[in-house]
Design an enzyme around this catalytic site. Structure first.
Site, short mmCIF file in Angstrom:
data_model
loop_
_atom_site.label_atom_id
_atom_site.label_comp_id
_atom_site.label_asym_id
_atom_site.label_seq_id
_atom_site.Cartn_x
_atom_site.Cartn_y
_atom_site.Cartn_z
N CYS A 94 0.83 -1.20 0.00
CA CYS A 94 0.00 0.00 0.00
C CYS A 94 0.86 1.25 0.00
CB CYS A 94 -0.96 -0.03 1.20
SG CYS A 94 -2.31 1.14 1.08
N HIS B 241 -3.50 -5.65 1.37
CA HIS B 241 -2.75 -5.81 2.62
C HIS B 241 -2.67 -7.26 3.08
CE1 HIS B 241 -2.33 -1.55 3.96
NE2 HIS B 241 -3.29 -1.40 3.05
N GLU C 273 -0.72 -8.46 5.22
CA GLU C 273 -0.44 -8.55 6.67
C GLU C 273 -1.72 -8.49 7.51
OE1 GLU C 273 -0.51 -5.93 5.01
OE2 GLU C 273 -0.62 -4.08 6.19
#
Ligand SMILES: Nc1ncnc2c1ncn2[C@@H]1O[C@H](COP(=O)(O)OP(=O)(O)O)[C@@H](O)[C@H]1O
Ligand SMILES: [Mg+2]
Lengths: 749, 224, 78, 78
Positions: free
Chosen positions: B87, B196, B198
Site C-alpha cells: 500500500c 494488505h 499482513e
C-alpha cells in the site's frame, strides 16, 4: 488600544467591556468583577467567557448530570470515575480501558469535512491525555432527510472527514450509527467515540502539582482558528487595527495528531509526565486553568512564548484559540530535556511556556506585563450553575394519544412482503456499507468484529485473547415520545448489542444531544432523559464513566428530537468465543428470545410505511435485559450458539434479513403460536434477540433458558437462499440484498 | 538462526506493527527500522508497511521516499535485497523508481476498505514463492489512492515480462490499469502491491489467512 | 487556495521537507488546487462571470478557500 | 497537472457534475495542484532554476505529471 494589563484594569474600573458580545450575562460579568475585586482584563474576560460558556461549563446540565455520580451503581471495575477527561475501567490482567463519546455537531454543519475530522481528533486527544493508546473509534451520526439536497452536502463530507482523519491516524472504525430524520435537517449530529488501552499503572490525570514543575505546550502552532465570533468582537473592541477575520472553522491535521499520539505515549512510557491535558474547546484558557485548578493551584505562564502560526494574534486570541493537535504537559525540571528530545524525535514542536508556582493564582504574562491574575478554580470549576425552568411540553399528550394501533396494517401476504422490502430498503434500515467501506477497520490487526455487527470488538491482549466490545445506540423517535424511557431504551439497546456478541457489559458513556436549554420543554426532556439514564444504569449495574452534552441543536423554535446516544463497553475474556451475527450454517435452528407484544409506537414500520410518529415507545424491562444478557454471554462461553443478533428498530425481520445477508444463507421462519405474522415480523418489543443454535445443542440451550425463565421460541431454521415466512411469502436473498444495498449508493454515490 | 525481516517506520506509518506480527507468525524475526536511520541492522529483507507516511501530503509516499533509510534501501534493493512494499510502501517504491508507474486517486474518489479477491499471476518472486501461479486469494484492501497507472509501453512491458504479480478479481476497486494490484521489478526481489496481506494472517482478525504466504515465501527463500 | 488564516497541513509538510532535500530559502509553502476548464467559445465577460460563479459555488469551498480565475490560451495552458 | 494521457477521475467528476448544477459548455475539466512558494530574495534565473529542480524531483511526479513554474509578485499572488 494598548495592552490591557492587570494594573491597567485596576486603574480603569469603568472601561466598557464587550461581555455581552462574548456571551456572558450581566450577572455573570458582575460575578467575575466580584471574584477579582476589579474589572477583568481583556485576557481574563476572554478566559471567563469561554470557560463559562455552556459548552465548557455545563452550566445548564450540571445539576442533572450529578445523578450519574449520585446514583452510580457500585462497580469494582471502575478505576477512574466520572469527572476526568474519560473514565477508566479495569478489564482484568492489569489492563485498563478508557472510552468516551463527544459531539462535534455544529462545526460539522458549517464545514462537514473539517468539522467531522476535528471531532475525531478531539476525542482521540481526550483518550491519549489519560495515558492510553487509542485503539478504535466509532461514529454515531444523525442527518436530515436522506433525500434532502443539503443532506447530500453534509453526509458525504462528514463521512469523508471521519474517514480522512481516522484512517490517517491508524485507528480502526468498528461501528457507529447512521440515522436520517427531518428533525436533524439544520442540526446534524456528529458524535465520535474513542477507546484506548493502558496498563493500570499508566493512568495519568490532568493536574499540575509541584512548584517549579514546567508547563510544556507541544504539538501544532497556535493559529487564529476556532475563535469565531467571540474573537472578532474581542479583537475589535480591544484593538481595532488588527485584521478582524478569524476563521470559525478549524482545520485538522491528522498527521500531526498521529505524531502527537506516538510522542505522548513515549513520554508516558519513560515516566516523564506529572500531569497532562489535551487542548480542546477553549484551548489554552481551559488547559492552563484546569491543570492549575486540579493541582495545587498556582501557575505562571509567559504567553508570548507560545509558538504562533499567525504573528498578528492578540493575547486574548491566543488564550481562546482552538487550534487543533495541541497538548499541555506538566514536567519536573529534571525531565524537561528528555521530554523535549522525544518531541524532537517525532518532529513535534514543544515549548516551555510556564511553571507551577506555590501560590494559588493563575498568572499570565505578555512580554513581561501581567495580563491575567485569577484563582484558577473560579475559571475552571466554579462557573455559573443554572437549574433552568422545565415544563412538560404541551404537545406531548396529543402525540402520545396518536396511537399507531389506528394505522392500517397489511391486508394480505403480498402487502406484508412489500412492506418488508420497503423496510429493509428504507434509508434508516438499509445497508450502511457505502459509508463504512470508507473507513479502515483492519488497521492495528486486533479488530475481531466491526460493522455490520451488533458491537465492534477489539482484542486488547494478544496472549490471552482478552477483548472489549462496544456498541452505541440512541433512538430520538422513542425519546420524543418519552424522554425518560427513550434514554433507558438507548442504554438497553447498547447493552443488548454488547451482550449479543458474548461480552459482559461493564460501563457507559453518553452523548446527550438536545435543543435549547432556555426552552423549558427542552429542559424537561433533558431532565427526564438524564434521570432515566441514571436510573437504568443503577439497575443494570453499569456506571456512567463520562460523556458529553450538546445543547442548542435547534433551528429557530424547532429543536431536534431529544437524542441521548449511549455507548456501552463490555469485556470478553477470550475473543475467540465471540458470537457474530451472521447465519453461517444451514440446518441450525433459530430461536427468538424474549417476549413479543404488539408495540409500534416510534417504530421503523410506522415511520417507513405511514410516516407516523405517535403513541408510546416499547416498554422498558431492564431486569429482562439483564437476564437476556446473561443468557447470551453464557451461551457464547459454552459454545451453545453460533450466531446472535439483537432485535431493535425494524423488529425480527430486519434482524433476520441482516444475519442472512451477512452469512449468505436463507432462513425458513414459522410464526409462533399466539402471534400474527405482522406483529411477529415488525414489532419492536425490547429485551429480545434471535440466535442460531447448532444441531445437538438445542436441548442444552433451551433447558438453560427454561431454567432461568427466559422465553425461547423456536421460530425457524437456516436454510436455502431465501427468507421464507411459512404460509405467507418468500423473499429470495438476491432480491433482498439488492433492496438493502442499493439505497445509500443511489442517494449519495 | 532465524531470518531477520526489517519493517520500516516512517512518521505516519500505520501497519508497521501488523507487518511485524505477520513476520513473527511466519516464523521470522521482525526488526524495527527507523526512517531516520540509514543502517539496516543486517536484515535479510525489508517491508515498507502501509499507512500515511507524512500524512500522504503532497503525494502518497513522496516525502518518505527521501528519508535516510530509503537511500540505503534503494541501493540494497538494486543489489538484490528482497523488499516488499504494501500500500503506502508500494507508493514509496514507485516514487523511488524502484518500480515503474504511479498510484493515483481511486476512480470513484473515495477511500475504500473491503475484502479483495486477487489472482497471483507470478509465483516466482521473492514474496510469492509459496503460492502457485493462477491461485486466487482474498486479503483486505484499503486505500484512497490505489489506481495503478503507467504509460502503455510500460504496461505492455510489465505484461510481457510477467511482472504483473497480482490482478484484481471480482471488480476493479480503484480504476487500476489492466486490473493490476501488484508488480515486481525485473529481478523479482522488489514487489509492491496495494492490498494488505499482513491483515490476512489470523483467522480471528482477517477475512482469511491467505496473506501468510508472502511472509513464509520470503523466509523460505532466504533460508534456502 | 486555502485562505491565509486557515491551517495548511500539506503545505507545511512540504515546507518542512525542503531543507532536508537540500532546498533552502523557502519561507512558506501553501498547497492548493488548480482547475483547467476547457471552453470552446471565446471567453467573454459573461462567460467569465459564469466561471466565477462556478468557482464560488462549487469548485472552491469559500468557507475555507479563496480562488481566482485566469484565462489562458490553449497553447499557453501547458 | 496530470499529463493529458493520464486519466483524471477528479476532473471528470467535476465535469460530470457541472451540467447538473446548470453550468453548460465546459468541454473538459482537469484538476491539478498548485503550490505557492514564498522566497524572500528577488527571484533571479539561478533561483528559478532551483525551484524548477524542486518541482521536477519533488513537487511533481514526472511519471504522471507535468508542471510549470511562474513568478508572481506578492501583491498579485491573491
Ligand atoms: N456511521 C457508522 N460508522 C460505522 N459503523 C456504522 C455506522 N453506522 C452504522 N454502522 C454499523 O452498521 C451496523 C448496523 O447498524 P445498526 O443497524 O444501527 O445497528 P444496531 O441496530 O445493531 O444498533 C452496526 O455494526 C453499526 O456499528
Ligand atoms: Mg444490533
Amino acid at each position: 488600544m494598548s495592552l490591557d494589563t492587570v494594573k491597567h484594569a485596576a486603574d480603569t474600573p469603568e472601561a466598557p467591556q464587550p461581555w455581552a458580545e462574548l456571551g456572558l450575562k450581566r450577572d455573570e460579568y458582575d460575578r467575575v468583577r466580584e471574584i477579582l475585586g476589579r474589572r477583568p482584563t481583556g485576557a481574563e474576560l476572554a478566559m471567563y467567557s469561554v470557560m463559562w460558556s455552556e459548552h465548557c461549563s455545563y452550566k445548564s446540565s450540571k445539576v442533572h448530570l450529578r445523578q450519574f455520580g449520585d446514583k452510580a451503581p457500585h462497580s469494582d471495575a471502575l478505576l477512574v470515575g466520572i469527572g476526568e477527561q474519560a473514565g477508566v475501567v479495569d478489564v482484568g490482567r492489569g489492563i485498563a480501558v478508557t472510552f468516551k463519546i463527544e459531539s462535534h455537531n455544529h462545526p460539522s454543519y458549517v464545514e462537514p469535512y473539517q468539522g467531522a475530522a476535528t471531532g475525531i481528533g478531539g476525542i482521540v486527544r481526550d483518550i491519549i491525555a489519560m495515558g492510553a493508546r487509542p485503539v478504535a473509534v466509532m461514529d454515531p451520526l444523525r442527518f436530515g432527510a436522506a433525500d434532502h439536497p443539503d443532506t447530500r452536502r453534509v453526509l458525504p463530507g462528514v463521512v469523508a472527514g471521519i474517514g480522512g482523519y481516522g484512517n490517517c491516524l491508524g485507528l480502526p472504525n468498528i461501528g457507529g450509527e447512521v440515522v436520517f430524520d427531518p428533525c436533524y435537517q439544520g442540526n446534524p449530529l456528529v458524535n465520535a467515540l474513542c477507546v484506548g488501552v493502558m496498563k493500570h499503572e499508566d493512568i495519568h490525570l490532568a493536574k499540575a502539582a509541584g512548584a517549579g514543575n514546567k508547563v510544556i505546550l507541544y504539538g501544532a502552532r497556535t493559529g487564529g482558528d476556532g475563535i469565531g465570533g467571540a474573537s472578532i468582537l474581542a479583537s475589535e473592541s480591544f484593538d481595532s487595527t488588527k485584521p478582524s477575520k478569524r476563521p470559525a472553522v478549524q482545520v485538522g491535521d491528522p498527521f500531526q495528531e498521529k505524531l502527537l499520539i506516538e510522542c505522548t505515549l513515549e513520554v508516558f512510557a519513560e515516566g516523564l509526565v506529572t500531569g497532562i491535558q489535551d487542548l480542546g474547546a477553549a484551548g489554552l484558557s481551559c488547559a492552563t486553568s484546569e491543570l492549575a485548578s486540579n493541582g495545587s493551584g498556582g501557575m505562571r505562564v509567559e504567553l508570548d512564548t507560545v509558538p504562533l502560526r499567525d504573528s498578528s494574534l492578540s493575547p486574548e486570541e491566543i488564550l481562546m484559540s482552538e487550534s487543533q493537535e495541541r497538548m499541555c504537559a506538566v514536567v519536573e525540571p529534571a525531565n524537561v530535556d528528555r521530554f523535549l528530545e522525544i518531541c524532537a524525535k517525532w518532529d513535534v514542536i514543544a515549548t516551555v511556556i510556564g511553571e507551577v508556582t506555590d501560590g494559588d493564582r493563575l498568572e499570565i504574562f505578555w512580554h513581561g506585563e501581567q495580563i491575567v491574575d485569577v484563582p484558577p478554580r473560579t475559571v475552571a470549576h466554579e462557573g455559573p450553575v443554572y437549574d433552568r425552568p422545565q415544563a412538560r411540553p404541551a404537545w406531548l399528550d396529543a402525540l402520545r394519544a396518536d396511537d399507531p394501533a389506528a394505522l392500517p396494517r397489511p391486508a394480505d401476504d403480498a402487502e406484508l412482503r412489500a412492506q418488508v422490502l420497503a423496510l429493509v430498503s428504507s434509508p434508516n434500515q438499509a445497508s450502511k456499507a457505502w459509508i463504512t467501506a470508507q473507513y479502515d477497520r483492519y488497521v492495528l490487526g486486533n479488530t475481531v468484529l466491526a460493522q455490520p455487527e451488533d458491537s465492534g470488538m477489539i482484542r486488547v491482549d494478544e496472549e490471552s485473547g482478552l477483548g472489549v466490545a462496544i456498541a452505541t445506540d440512541g433512538n430520538g423517535r422513542y425519546a420524543k415520545l418519552d424522554p425518560y424511557a427513550g434514554a433507558q431504551l438507548a442504554l438497553a439497546e447498547a447493552y443488548r448489542n454488547v451482550a449479543a456478541t458474548g461480552a459482559t457489559p461493564l460501563a457507559v458513556t453518553d452523548c446527550l444531544n438536545f435543543g435549547s436549554p432556555e426552552d423549558p420543554s427542552v429542559m424537561w426532556q433533558f431532565a427526564e432523559a438524564t434521570r432515566g439514564l441514571a436510573d437504568a444504569c443503577l439497575t443494570l449495574g453499569t456506571p456512567v464513566t463520562g460523556g458529553n452534552v450538546s445543547l442548542y441543536n435547534q433551528t429557530g423554535e424547532a429543536a431536534i428530537h431529544p437524542t441521548p446516544v449511549v455507548g456501552v463497553l463490555g469485556v470478553i475474556d477470550d475473543v475467540a468465543r465471540r458470537t457474530p451475527m451472521a447465519f453461517r450454517e444451514a440446518g441450525q435452528l433459530l430461536y427468538l428470545l424474549g417476549d413479543t407484544a404488539d408495540e409500534f409506537g416510534g417504530s421503523a414500520w410506522s415511520q417507513v410505511v405511514h410516516g407516523h410518529l405517535g403513541g408510546l415507545p416499547p416498554k422498558v424491562d431492564l431486569e429482562r435485559e439483564r437476564l437476556l444478557g446473561e443468557i447470551l454471554v453464557s451461551a457464547s462461553r459454552d459454545g451453545m450458539i453460533d450466531a446472535a443478533h439483537d432485535l431493535s428498530d425494524g423488529g425480527l425481520v430486519q434482524a433476520v434479513a441482516e444475519s442472512c445477508l451477512k452469512g449468505g444463507q436463507g432462513a425458513r421462519l414459522v410464526v409462533p403460536d399466539g402471534l400474527d405474522a405482522f406483529t411477529f415480523l415488525f414489532s419492536e418489543s425490547t429485551g429480545r434477540a434471535v440466535v442460531a443454535v447448532p444441531r445437538g445443542e438445542e436441548v442444552r440451550f433451551t433447558d438453560m433458558c427454561a431454567a432461568r425463565g427466559l422465553p425461547a421460541a423456536r421460530v425457524g431454521v437456516i436454510d436455502g437462499d431465501a427468507i421464507e415466512v411459512q404460509g405467507a411469502f418468500t423473499l429470495p436473498l438476491d432480491e433482498l440484498r439488492e433492496a438493502h444495498e442499493r439505497t445509500l449508493p443511489a442517494l449519495f454515490a | 538462526m532465524t531470518t531477520r525481516v526489517g519493517v520500516v517506520t516512517f512518521p505516519g506509518s500505520l501497519d508497521d506493527r501488523d507487518a511485524q506480527r505477520a513476520v513473527k507468525l511466519a516464523g521470522g524475526e521482525p526488526v524495527a527500522l527507523w526512517h531516520g536511520d540509514k543502517d539496516l541492522h543486517q536484515v535479510d529483507a525489508v517491508i515498507l508497511p502501509g499507512g500515511f507516511s507524512y500524512g500522504d501530503y503532497l503525494r502518497c509516499g513522496a516525502i518518505a521516499r527521501f528519508s535516510p533509510v530509503m537511500e540505503t534501501i534503494i541501493d540494497q534493493a538494486r543489489a538484490g535485497l528482497p523488499v516488499l512494499g504494501i500500500c503506502n510502501g508500494f507508493q514509496v517504491l514507485c516514487e523511488s523508481h524502484l518500480l515503474p508507474g504511479a498510484l493515483t486517486r481511486n476512480d470513484h474518489l473515495h477511500f475504500i476498505c473491503r475484502d479483495q479477491r486477487l489472482r497471483v499471476e507470478n509465483a516466482a518472486t521473492a514474496w510469492t514463492a509459496d503460492y502457485t501461479a493462477g491461485q486466487e486469494i482474498t486479503v483486505p484492501l484499503k486505500n484512497g489512492e490505489g489506481g495503478y497507472v503507467a504509460d502503455e509501453r510500460t504496461l505492455d512491458e510489465l505484461e510481457a515480462e510477467g511482472r504483473v504479480v497480482f490482478r484484481y478479481l471480482g471488480g476493479n476497486p480503484n480504476g487500476s490499469r489492466r486490473d493490476i494490484a501488484g508488480i515486481t521489478n525485473e529481478a523479482g526481489n522488489v514487489v509492491g502491491l496495494m492490498p494488505h496481506p499482513e491483515h490476512a494472517v489470523e483467522a480471528l482478525t482477517g477475512p482469511t489467512i491467505d496473506g501468510l504466504g508472502f511472509f513464509t515465501s520470503a523466509l523460505r527463500k532466504l533460508v534456502a | 487556495m486555502l485562505k491565509p488564516e486557515i491551517l495548511d497541513p500539506q503545505g507545511q509538510a512540504v515546507q518542512r521537507a525542503l531543507p532536508r532535500l537540500g532546498f533552502e530559502g523557502v519561507s512558506d509553502v501553501r498547497q492548493g488546487k488548480r482547475f483547467e476548464l476547457e471552453v470552446a467559445d471565446p471567453v467573454d465577460e459573461a462567460a467569465l462571470e459564469r466561471v466565477r460563479e462556478m468557482a464560488r459555488t462549487f469548485l472552491a469551498n469559500t468557507v475555507i478557500e479563496d480562488f481566482h480565475v485566469r484565462i489562458e490560451e490553449v497553447e499557453a495552458a501547458r
